[in-house]
Write an enzyme that holds these catalytic residues in place. Structure first.
Site, PDB file in Angstrom:
ATOM      1  N   TYR A 184      -0.198   5.155  16.940  1.00 27.02           N
ATOM      2  CA  TYR A 184      -1.204   4.163  16.518  1.00 27.02           C
ATOM      3  C   TYR A 184      -2.600   4.725  16.815  1.00 27.02           C
ATOM      4  O   TYR A 184      -3.479   4.704  15.955  1.00 27.02           O
ATOM      5  CB  TYR A 184      -0.990   2.822  17.237  1.00 27.02           C
ATOM      6  CG  TYR A 184      -1.985   1.766  16.801  1.00 27.02           C
ATOM      7  CD1 TYR A 184      -1.840   1.108  15.578  1.00 27.02           C
ATOM      8  CD2 TYR A 184      -3.092   1.438  17.583  1.00 27.02           C
ATOM      9  CE1 TYR A 184      -2.762   0.161  15.155  1.00 27.02           C
ATOM     10  CE2 TYR A 184      -4.017   0.485  17.173  1.00 27.02           C
ATOM     11  CZ  TYR A 184      -3.849  -0.156  15.963  1.00 27.02           C
ATOM     12  OH  TYR A 184      -4.777  -1.092  15.549  1.00 27.02           O
ATOM     13  N   LYS A 243      -5.576   5.746  14.008  1.00 26.24           N
ATOM     14  CA  LYS A 243      -6.928   5.165  14.001  1.00 26.24           C
ATOM     15  C   LYS A 243      -7.988   6.239  14.249  1.00 26.24           C
ATOM     16  O   LYS A 243      -9.087   6.170  13.699  1.00 26.24           O
ATOM     17  CB  LYS A 243      -7.024   4.031  15.036  1.00 26.24           C
ATOM     18  CG  LYS A 243      -6.193   2.802  14.664  1.00 26.24           C
ATOM     19  CD  LYS A 243      -6.653   2.189  13.333  1.00 26.24           C
ATOM     20  CE  LYS A 243      -6.008   0.838  13.059  1.00 26.24           C
ATOM     21  NZ  LYS A 243      -6.424   0.261  11.763  1.00 26.24           N
ATOM     22  N   VAL A 281      -7.969  -8.465  19.313  1.00 24.90           N
ATOM     23  CA  VAL A 281      -8.249  -9.691  18.558  1.00 24.90           C
ATOM     24  C   VAL A 281      -6.932 -10.473  18.470  1.00 24.90           C
ATOM     25  O   VAL A 281      -5.876  -9.876  18.232  1.00 24.90           O
ATOM     26  CB  VAL A 281      -8.751  -9.352  17.131  1.00 24.90           C
ATOM     27  CG1 VAL A 281      -9.068 -10.631  16.359  1.00 24.90           C
ATOM     28  CG2 VAL A 281      -9.983  -8.437  17.178  1.00 24.90           C
ATOM     29  N   GLU A 282      -7.023 -11.798  18.654  1.00 29.13           N
ATOM     30  CA  GLU A 282      -5.811 -12.653  18.544  1.00 29.13           C
ATOM     31  C   GLU A 282      -5.390 -12.765  17.088  1.00 29.13           C
ATOM     32  O   GLU A 282      -6.047 -13.455  16.289  1.00 29.13           O
ATOM     33  CB  GLU A 282      -6.128 -14.066  19.048  1.00 29.13           C
ATOM     34  CG  GLU A 282      -6.192 -14.206  20.532  1.00 29.13           C
ATOM     35  CD  GLU A 282      -6.750 -15.578  20.926  1.00 29.13           C
ATOM     36  OE1 GLU A 282      -6.592 -16.529  20.144  1.00 29.13           O
ATOM     37  OE2 GLU A 282      -7.366 -15.647  21.985  1.00 29.13           O
ATOM     38  N   THR A 283      -4.305 -12.083  16.732  1.00 29.02           N
ATOM     39  CA  THR A 283      -3.769 -12.119  15.365  1.00 29.02           C
ATOM     40  C   THR A 283      -2.246 -11.962  15.476  1.00 29.02           C
ATOM     41  O   THR A 283      -1.730 -11.668  16.560  1.00 29.02           O
ATOM     42  CB  THR A 283      -4.309 -10.943  14.521  1.00 29.02           C
ATOM     43  OG1 THR A 283      -3.740  -9.732  15.033  1.00 29.02           O
ATOM     44  CG2 THR A 283      -5.824 -10.848  14.522  1.00 29.02           C
ATOM     45  N   SER A 294     -10.309   1.066  14.989  1.00 27.43           N
ATOM     46  CA  SER A 294     -10.024   0.373  16.261  1.00 27.43           C
ATOM     47  C   SER A 294     -10.641   1.151  17.416  1.00 27.43           C
ATOM     48  O   SER A 294     -10.780   2.374  17.331  1.00 27.43           O
ATOM     49  CB  SER A 294      -8.510   0.296  16.477  1.00 27.43           C
ATOM     50  OG  SER A 294      -8.229  -0.217  17.765  1.00 27.43           O
ATOM     51  N   VAL A 344       0.823  -1.222   0.000  1.00 27.66           N
ATOM     52  CA  VAL A 344       0.000   0.000   0.000  1.00 27.66           C
ATOM     53  C   VAL A 344       0.854   1.266   0.000  1.00 27.66           C
ATOM     54  O   VAL A 344       0.351   2.353  -0.287  1.00 27.66           O
ATOM     55  CB  VAL A 344      -1.002   0.044   1.182  1.00 27.66           C
ATOM     56  CG1 VAL A 344      -1.989  -1.108   1.105  1.00 27.66           C
ATOM     57  CG2 VAL A 344      -0.301   0.096   2.528  1.00 27.66           C
TER      58      VAL A 344
HETATM   59  N1  NAP Z   1      -5.608  -7.408  16.360  1.00 24.66           N
HETATM   60  C1  NAP Z   1      -6.217  -6.477  17.079  1.00 24.66           C
HETATM   61  O1  NAP Z   1      -6.305  -6.553  18.312  1.00 24.66           O
HETATM   62  C2  NAP Z   1      -6.848  -5.284  16.387  1.00 24.66           C
HETATM   63  C3  NAP Z   1      -7.718  -4.482  17.136  1.00 24.66           C
HETATM   64  C4  NAP Z   1      -8.300  -3.386  16.521  1.00 24.66           C
HETATM   65  C5  NAP Z   1      -8.028  -3.108  15.197  1.00 24.66           C
HETATM   66  N2  NAP Z   1      -7.169  -3.918  14.496  1.00 24.66           N
HETATM   67  C6  NAP Z   1      -6.908  -3.584  13.097  1.00 24.66           C
HETATM   68  O2  NAP Z   1      -7.298  -4.671  12.300  1.00 24.66           O
HETATM   69  C7  NAP Z   1      -6.561  -4.658  11.097  1.00 24.66           C
HETATM   70  C8  NAP Z   1      -5.998  -6.034  10.821  1.00 24.66           C
HETATM   71  O3  NAP Z   1      -5.025  -6.325  11.788  1.00 24.66           O
HETATM   72  P1  NAP Z   1      -4.704  -7.809  12.325  1.00 24.66           P
HETATM   73  O4  NAP Z   1      -4.821  -7.751  13.790  1.00 24.66           O
HETATM   74  O5  NAP Z   1      -5.482  -8.814  11.572  1.00 24.66           O
HETATM   75  O6  NAP Z   1      -3.121  -7.888  12.021  1.00 24.66           O
HETATM   76  P2  NAP Z   1      -2.250  -8.655  10.929  1.00 24.66           P
HETATM   77  O7  NAP Z   1      -2.532 -10.115  10.945  1.00 24.66           O
HETATM   78  O8  NAP Z   1      -0.857  -8.202  11.195  1.00 24.66           O
HETATM   79  O9  NAP Z   1      -2.779  -8.077   9.531  1.00 24.66           O
HETATM   80  C9  NAP Z   1      -2.329  -6.870   8.991  1.00 24.66           C
HETATM   81  C10 NAP Z   1      -2.583  -6.906   7.504  1.00 24.66           C
HETATM   82  O10 NAP Z   1      -2.126  -5.635   6.964  1.00 24.66           O
HETATM   83  C11 NAP Z   1      -1.313  -5.911   5.841  1.00 24.66           C
HETATM   84  N3  NAP Z   1      -0.313  -4.879   5.616  1.00 24.66           N
HETATM   85  C12 NAP Z   1       0.540  -4.302   6.514  1.00 24.66           C
HETATM   86  N4  NAP Z   1       1.377  -3.467   5.889  1.00 24.66           N
HETATM   87  C13 NAP Z   1       1.052  -3.492   4.560  1.00 24.66           C
HETATM   88  C14 NAP Z   1       1.556  -2.857   3.402  1.00 24.66           C
HETATM   89  N5  NAP Z   1       2.591  -1.998   3.479  1.00 24.66           N
HETATM   90  N6  NAP Z   1       0.985  -3.129   2.208  1.00 24.66           N
HETATM   91  C15 NAP Z   1      -0.052  -4.008   2.120  1.00 24.66           C
HETATM   92  N7  NAP Z   1      -0.585  -4.636   3.180  1.00 24.66           N
HETATM   93  C16 NAP Z   1      -0.029  -4.384   4.386  1.00 24.66           C
HETATM   94  C17 NAP Z   1      -0.628  -7.245   6.176  1.00 24.66           C
HETATM   95  O11 NAP Z   1      -0.193  -7.866   4.980  1.00 24.66           O
HETATM   96  P3  NAP Z   1       1.352  -8.064   4.525  1.00 24.66           P
HETATM   97  O12 NAP Z   1       2.197  -8.009   5.757  1.00 24.66           O
HETATM   98  O13 NAP Z   1       1.335  -9.372   3.821  1.00 24.66           O
HETATM   99  O14 NAP Z   1       1.615  -6.916   3.591  1.00 24.66           O
HETATM  100  C18 NAP Z   1      -1.789  -8.015   6.798  1.00 24.66           C
HETATM  101  O15 NAP Z   1      -2.569  -8.608   5.787  1.00 24.66           O
HETATM  102  C19 NAP Z   1      -5.489  -3.580  11.267  1.00 24.66           C
HETATM  103  O16 NAP Z   1      -5.907  -2.380  10.612  1.00 24.66           O
HETATM  104  C20 NAP Z   1      -5.454  -3.370  12.763  1.00 24.66           C
HETATM  105  O17 NAP Z   1      -4.987  -2.071  13.111  1.00 24.66           O
HETATM  106  C21 NAP Z   1      -6.581  -5.010  15.057  1.00 24.66           C
END
Ligand code: NAP
Length: 244
Positions: free
Chosen positions: A151, A155, A184-186, A138, A60
């Site tokens: 962060y 958001k 969220v567990e990720t 978020s 991106v």
């Molecule tokens: N986990 C939580 O607790 C939580 C809570 C609230 C909100 N969120 C939000 O939810 C969303 C998803 O997060 P997640 O927790 O599922 O984490 P994640 O598994 O780390 O997913 C992040 C995604 O963003 C992509 N990404 C990051 N940098 C990028 C780049 N330069 N170009 C293209 N894609 C990029 C990653 O793909 P690549 O690395 O393959 O590029 C991956 O697919 C995020 O916006 C996060 O802020 C998460």
């Protein structure tokens, strides 16, 4: 199989919430274009979904390439019904760390690139007088937190941008949806101990329900709505003394 969104595009779909969401939507019968940098992860999603998830490797932050990639995806899908900007980064930041490289990456991935992709989708949907434009923000964007100033700011910016887009696009029949997950567990939260943590599967189920149910803003899970109502209304002089 009938799906509410025959042609969907998710940016940030290679792991965590985005990957789970891509498979769920594909399971409803949607064709889902999945954008992220990690090709192998996207290919695995394509294999798991019998080809209903279409992989598009892309960064991106490659702003020059984004408009052509967006057009190619819309061409390949034969149109677009649902756009989700889900890409995000949250590198660990120490309490007294002021690191511009990390800050810049968070602002660019979480906010600036979100604006570029969402503007492209918004123009497409406005012209079509239809479509659902969704951003994954978020609960962290509801207040400035000492543990993650940039962060939370990225958001908060995304939430305000999506609110403005809703106010702009509703009159054209375009629904703009802001998703506000709690923890969220990720891979993003690996090793972190956070309250009321849910699985990516639970989060994706709730997001699909919100998208299918006509919501314009969804806390995931819903318990965060009353919690955030209280947190938003804690006076600043009290909030400064807490670590919530
Ligand atoms: N986990 C939580 O607790 C939580 C809570 C609230 C909100 N969120 C939000 O939810 C969303 C998803 O997060 P997640 O927790 O599922 O984490 P994640 O598994 O780390 O997913 C992040 C995604 O963003 C992509 N990404 C990051 N940098 C990028 C780049 N330069 N170009 C293209 N894609 C990029 C990653 O793909 P690549 O690395 O393959 O590029 C991956 O697919 C995020 O916006 C996060 O802020 C998460």
């Amino acid at each position: 199989m009938s799906t509410a969104f025959p042609r969907a595009l998710i940016v940030g779909a290679s792991s965590g919430i985005g990957a789970t969401l891509a498979l769920k939507l594909a399971g409803t019968g949607a064709k889902v274009a999945a954008v992220a940098r990690r090709q192998a992860e996207l290919d695995a999603l394509a294999a798991q979904s019998a080809g209903r998830v279409l992989p598009y490797a892309g960064d991106v932050l490659d702003y020059a390439a984004t408009p052509a990639l967006f057009d190619r995806i819309v061409d390949d899908l034969g149109g677009l019904d649902l756009f989700i900007y889900n890409a995000g980064v949250m590198p660990p930041v120490e309490e007294s760390e002021y690191n511009f490289d990390k800050d810049r990456q968070m602002i660019e991935v979480n906010f600036l690139a979100a604006v570029q992709w969402s503007n492209l989708a918004a123009a497409h949907f406005e012209a079509a007088r239809a479509g659902v434009l969704c951003g994954v923000s978020s609960v962290a964007g509801e207040r400035g937190r000492r543990g993650s100033p940039v962060y939370t700011a990225s958001k908060a910016g995304l939430t305000a941008y999506f609110e403005a887009m809703r106010n702009r696009l509703t009159r054209y029949g375009v629904r703009v949806v802001t998703i506000k997950p709690g923890p969220v567990e990720t891979p993003m939260t690996a090793g972190l101990k956070l309250p009321l943590m849910i699985t990516a599967d639970q989060a994706a189920n709730e997001i699909v329900s919100a998208l299918e149910g006509g919501a314009t803003e969804a806390f995931v899970p819903g318990i965060w709505r009353p919690i955030m109502f209280v947190v938003r209304n804690v006076p600043s002089f009290v909030f400064t003394k807490t670590n919530i």
